[in-house]
Design a protein around this motif. Structure first.
Motif, PDB file in Angstrom:
ATOM      1  N   ARG A 135       0.717  -1.179  -0.196  1.00 41.94           N
ATOM      2  CA  ARG A 135       0.340  -0.095  -0.148  1.00 41.94           C
ATOM      3  C   ARG A 135       0.822   1.230  -0.153  1.00 41.94           C
ATOM      4  O   ARG A 135       1.885   1.173   0.755  1.00 41.94           O
ATOM      5  CB  ARG A 135      -0.863   0.360   0.662  1.00 41.94           C
ATOM      6  CG  ARG A 135      -1.681   1.571   1.442  1.00 41.94           C
ATOM      7  CD  ARG A 135      -2.529   1.345   2.135  1.00 41.94           C
ATOM      8  NE  ARG A 135      -3.869   1.248   1.925  1.00 41.94           N
ATOM      9  CZ  ARG A 135      -4.581   0.903   2.859  1.00 41.94           C
ATOM     10  NH1 ARG A 135      -4.970   1.543   3.720  1.00 41.94           N
ATOM     11  NH2 ARG A 135      -6.110   1.108   1.936  1.00 41.94           N
ATOM     12  N   THR A 136       0.943   1.706  -0.972  1.00 40.22           N
ATOM     13  CA  THR A 136       0.868   3.188  -1.205  1.00 40.22           C
ATOM     14  C   THR A 136       0.386   4.800  -1.454  1.00 40.22           C
ATOM     15  O   THR A 136      -1.127   4.344  -1.457  1.00 40.22           O
ATOM     16  CB  THR A 136       2.440   3.343  -1.951  1.00 40.22           C
ATOM     17  OG1 THR A 136       3.286   4.934  -2.264  1.00 40.22           O
ATOM     18  CG2 THR A 136       2.235   3.081  -3.302  1.00 40.22           C
ATOM     19  N   SER A 137       0.613   5.524  -1.684  1.00 39.73           N
ATOM     20  CA  SER A 137      -0.160   7.118  -3.089  1.00 39.73           C
ATOM     21  C   SER A 137       0.199   7.414  -3.616  1.00 39.73           C
ATOM     22  O   SER A 137       1.498   7.839  -4.012  1.00 39.73           O
ATOM     23  CB  SER A 137      -0.990   7.826  -0.760  1.00 39.73           C
ATOM     24  OG  SER A 137       0.875   8.744  -0.957  1.00 39.73           O
ATOM     25  N   CYS A 138      -0.551   7.458  -4.061  1.00 37.70           N
ATOM     26  CA  CYS A 138      -0.759   8.347  -5.764  1.00 37.70           C
ATOM     27  C   CYS A 138      -1.005   9.718  -4.963  1.00 37.70           C
ATOM     28  O   CYS A 138      -1.407  10.225  -4.383  1.00 37.70           O
ATOM     29  CB  CYS A 138      -1.821   7.863  -6.160  1.00 37.70           C
ATOM     30  SG  CYS A 138      -1.608   9.520  -8.036  1.00 37.70           S
TER      31      CYS A 138
ATOM     32  N   CYS B 189      -4.629  10.465  -6.736  1.00 37.41           N
ATOM     33  CA  CYS B 189      -5.393   9.662  -6.302  1.00 37.41           C
ATOM     34  C   CYS B 189      -5.909   8.803  -5.055  1.00 37.41           C
ATOM     35  O   CYS B 189      -6.756   8.248  -4.715  1.00 37.41           O
ATOM     36  CB  CYS B 189      -5.256   8.212  -7.617  1.00 37.41           C
ATOM     37  SG  CYS B 189      -5.719   8.756  -9.504  1.00 37.41           S
ATOM     38  N   GLY B 190      -4.906   9.516  -3.796  1.00 38.51           N
ATOM     39  CA  GLY B 190      -4.990   9.010  -2.346  1.00 38.51           C
ATOM     40  C   GLY B 190      -4.321   7.565  -2.662  1.00 38.51           C
ATOM     41  O   GLY B 190      -2.994   7.115  -3.408  1.00 38.51           O
ATOM     42  N   ASP B 191      -4.849   6.690  -2.103  1.00 35.35           N
ATOM     43  CA  ASP B 191      -4.105   5.254  -1.022  1.00 35.35           C
ATOM     44  C   ASP B 191      -4.227   4.312  -2.763  1.00 35.35           C
ATOM     45  O   ASP B 191      -5.123   4.447  -2.745  1.00 35.35           O
ATOM     46  CB  ASP B 191      -5.127   4.524   0.360  1.00 35.35           C
ATOM     47  CG  ASP B 191      -4.231   5.185   1.269  1.00 35.35           C
ATOM     48  OD1 ASP B 191      -3.386   5.846   1.621  1.00 35.35           O
ATOM     49  OD2 ASP B 191      -4.964   5.217   2.181  1.00 35.35           O
TER      50      ASP B 191
ATOM     51  N   GLU C 236      -3.073   0.026  -3.955  1.00 33.01           N
ATOM     52  CA  GLU C 236      -2.709  -1.585  -3.285  1.00 33.01           C
ATOM     53  C   GLU C 236      -1.919  -1.348  -4.824  1.00 33.01           C
ATOM     54  O   GLU C 236      -2.781  -1.687  -5.450  1.00 33.01           O
ATOM     55  CB  GLU C 236      -3.440  -1.906  -3.108  1.00 33.01           C
ATOM     56  CG  GLU C 236      -3.799  -1.931  -1.473  1.00 33.01           C
ATOM     57  CD  GLU C 236      -4.783  -2.889  -1.073  1.00 33.01           C
ATOM     58  OE1 GLU C 236      -4.924  -3.534  -1.613  1.00 33.01           O
ATOM     59  OE2 GLU C 236      -5.014  -2.253   0.133  1.00 33.01           O
TER      60      GLU C 236
ATOM     61  N   CYS D 263       1.154   4.306 -11.677  1.00 25.63           N
ATOM     62  CA  CYS D 263      -0.391   4.445 -10.499  1.00 25.63           C
ATOM     63  C   CYS D 263      -1.579   3.532 -11.079  1.00 25.63           C
ATOM     64  O   CYS D 263      -1.758   4.477 -12.230  1.00 25.63           O
ATOM     65  CB  CYS D 263      -1.541   6.177 -10.468  1.00 25.63           C
ATOM     66  SG  CYS D 263      -2.998   5.904  -9.631  1.00 25.63           S
TER      67      CYS D 263
ATOM     68  N   GLN E 134       4.476   7.592 -10.942  1.00 24.86           N
ATOM     69  CA  GLN E 134       5.145   8.237  -9.258  1.00 24.86           C
ATOM     70  C   GLN E 134       6.396   8.202  -9.133  1.00 24.86           C
ATOM     71  O   GLN E 134       7.051   6.806  -9.709  1.00 24.86           O
ATOM     72  CB  GLN E 134       4.135   8.127  -7.954  1.00 24.86           C
ATOM     73  CG  GLN E 134       2.636   7.712  -8.416  1.00 24.86           C
ATOM     74  CD  GLN E 134       2.024   9.278  -8.516  1.00 24.86           C
ATOM     75  OE1 GLN E 134       2.169  10.037  -7.695  1.00 24.86           O
ATOM     76  NE2 GLN E 134       1.554   9.668  -9.560  1.00 24.86           N
TER      77      GLN E 134
ATOM     78  N   ARG F 230       9.234   8.072  -5.119  1.00 21.99           N
ATOM     79  CA  ARG F 230       9.012   8.113  -3.612  1.00 21.99           C
ATOM     80  C   ARG F 230      10.064   8.171  -2.904  1.00 21.99           C
ATOM     81  O   ARG F 230      11.117   7.510  -3.230  1.00 21.99           O
ATOM     82  CB  ARG F 230       7.856   7.169  -3.647  1.00 21.99           C
ATOM     83  CG  ARG F 230       6.911   7.771  -3.523  1.00 21.99           C
ATOM     84  CD  ARG F 230       5.363   8.733  -2.480  1.00 21.99           C
ATOM     85  NE  ARG F 230       4.519   9.206  -2.905  1.00 21.99           N
ATOM     86  CZ  ARG F 230       4.010   9.451  -3.818  1.00 21.99           C
ATOM     87  NH1 ARG F 230       5.030   9.859  -4.819  1.00 21.99           N
ATOM     88  NH2 ARG F 230       2.454   9.723  -3.864  1.00 21.99           N
TER      89      ARG F 230
END
Length: 95
Positions: A5-8, A11-13, A15, A38, A45, A47
């Motif tokens: 689980r990470t985030s864009c 778009c937010g969270d 999987e 994403c 993305q 990170r």
């Protein structure tokens, strides 16, 4: 199957599975960055990956590449500058 689980940023969270990510690992620090597309917006993305994140990603089987992130030294700059002052530096490019 392992899920990560990470985030864009848009778009937010999200999987992902390990094959959805790639890890760029810095040779000098053992930290780096991980990348993924994403699954919702298809934007790439990137990170930061701390030691903890690197450990988790490696343990789940994320593919990685070790990159050399060592800074350029004063000696290397001096050598480069001296090479440019020589008249034949263009010939050195093809050796």
């Amino acid at each position: 199957m392992t899920t990560i689980r990470t985030s864009c940023l848009l778009c937010g969270d999200v999987e992902l599975v390990p094959s959805d990510l790639s890890l760029e690992l810095f040779s000098s620090t053992g930290t780096g960055h991980y990348r993924f597309l994403c699954p919702h917006c298809d934007e790439e993305q990137r990170r930061p990956a701390t030691h903890r994140v690197v450990s988790i990603l490696l343990a789940t089987g994320v593919a990685y590449e070790v990159v050399d992130d060592a800074p350029i030294t004063e000696r290397e700059i001096s050598q480069f500058s001296a090479a440019l002052e020589r008249g034949d530096w263009t010939e050195q490019l093809y050796r």
